[in-house]
Enzyme design. Sequence first.
Site: not given
Lengths: 253, 204
Positions: A11, A130
């Site tokens: 990230d 997702d």
Amino acid sequence: MLAKRIIPCLDVDAGRVKKGVNFVNLKDVGDPAEIAANYQQQGADELVFLDITATNEQRRTMVEVVEKVSRQVFMPLTVGGGITSVAQIQALLKAGADKVSLNSAAVADPQLITAGAKKFGNQCIVVAIDVKINPQTGQPMVYTHGGQQATNLEAVAWAKKVVALGAGELLVTSMDQDGTKNGFAIELYQKLAAAIDVPIIASGGAGKIQDFIDVFQQAEVDGALAASVFHYGELTIPEVKQRLKAAGVSVRC
Amino acid sequence: MLAIIDYDAGNTYNLKKAFDYLQLETVLTADKAVIEQCQGIVLPGVGAFAPAIANLQATGLDQIIKQQVKAGKPLLGICLGMQLLFDSSTEYGWHQGLGLIPGQVVAFENRPGFKVPQMGWNQNELLQSQNPFTFLADEYTYFVHSYYANCDPQYIITQVDYAIKVPAMVKCGKIYGTQFHPEKSGQVGLQVLATFAKKVVTSA
């Protein structure tokens, strides 16, 4: 025979690798190029950089990050997070990315998948999905905006659609499993693999080595992605690969 | 100095970065005089065969490359750059290649369990031991391609198994080619580039 891929995910916020729990309490864990080089040393097969930067201004720094990483790390690099245009895709590929991953923008503007695939080839365009199971219906449903926004898209139907539009690979995160360390959502990947014929990367739920063995042995996935177990050194890539190899899974080690 | 042929055929920067990392001198160029001065040639390439060969022909680079190779200059073709070295390709029609290595570039047939393109790490099987690239034996390298070179085994240094045997590294005299991307194949990929620059080129 292609090796099954082990893919750490980093990230990146404003040019630095950050790690938090469920996107809160973000901690600076280091320089992307240094961390990427370390993963290359460990034998990672590919790296995914997820841009979690909130503002467009800072988003430009992602191109610089990719540029810098690709001077020191010589393996496939995928970049995702906040990509909404062909121009952004082009800038990232030119900086050294091999693939880009589209998520919310693919739902908002499915033609972006086709435009990207036509210009750069299907192999460059990954669609990230997702997924959360609807407890009422049991159906796997698609979420966007970092999992915060529900859609009315059923995951398998959406997967088929994005492949038809030109996606060359799917990165599918189970929100139900993500962060639990209880293993990958094997049933979801079995359903997806039966429906589509592009590579599938499983994401969400990796906690122990057996989880990797299970997902590769029980579902036709091509790669498994994990973040925290590798970042915090709970598992190392060499030990995961050694155990996969011993279990008869084809890996590069 | 190695000349990386600059002909608008995909991302050549990653390749240049790999040579830079190895501290090997390269120049991205389409200039005849510069290419002639270099000791070796690298022909990169990503994308489709037809526009790439058309581009080489339109710029006269095809003739320059052929002349240089004929004069004994080592060449390394990478991915599409390797495919261009062969006689022809059937990618979207029939197209003539550079004709530097005998063989045809043909499409993968769709077979169950083998997705096209082949995208990922595959393991090299060594077929020839009389070359500086024997370290590739059993090593994994990174592939992204939908077409492959169908050629005589005498030109194949290594091959990989993808339902059929796919040439991974080829050689014809001082002309070498890799179907895989050495600049994306980690340490062993860097070793391919370094070996070409240090062993093939400097001994030529």
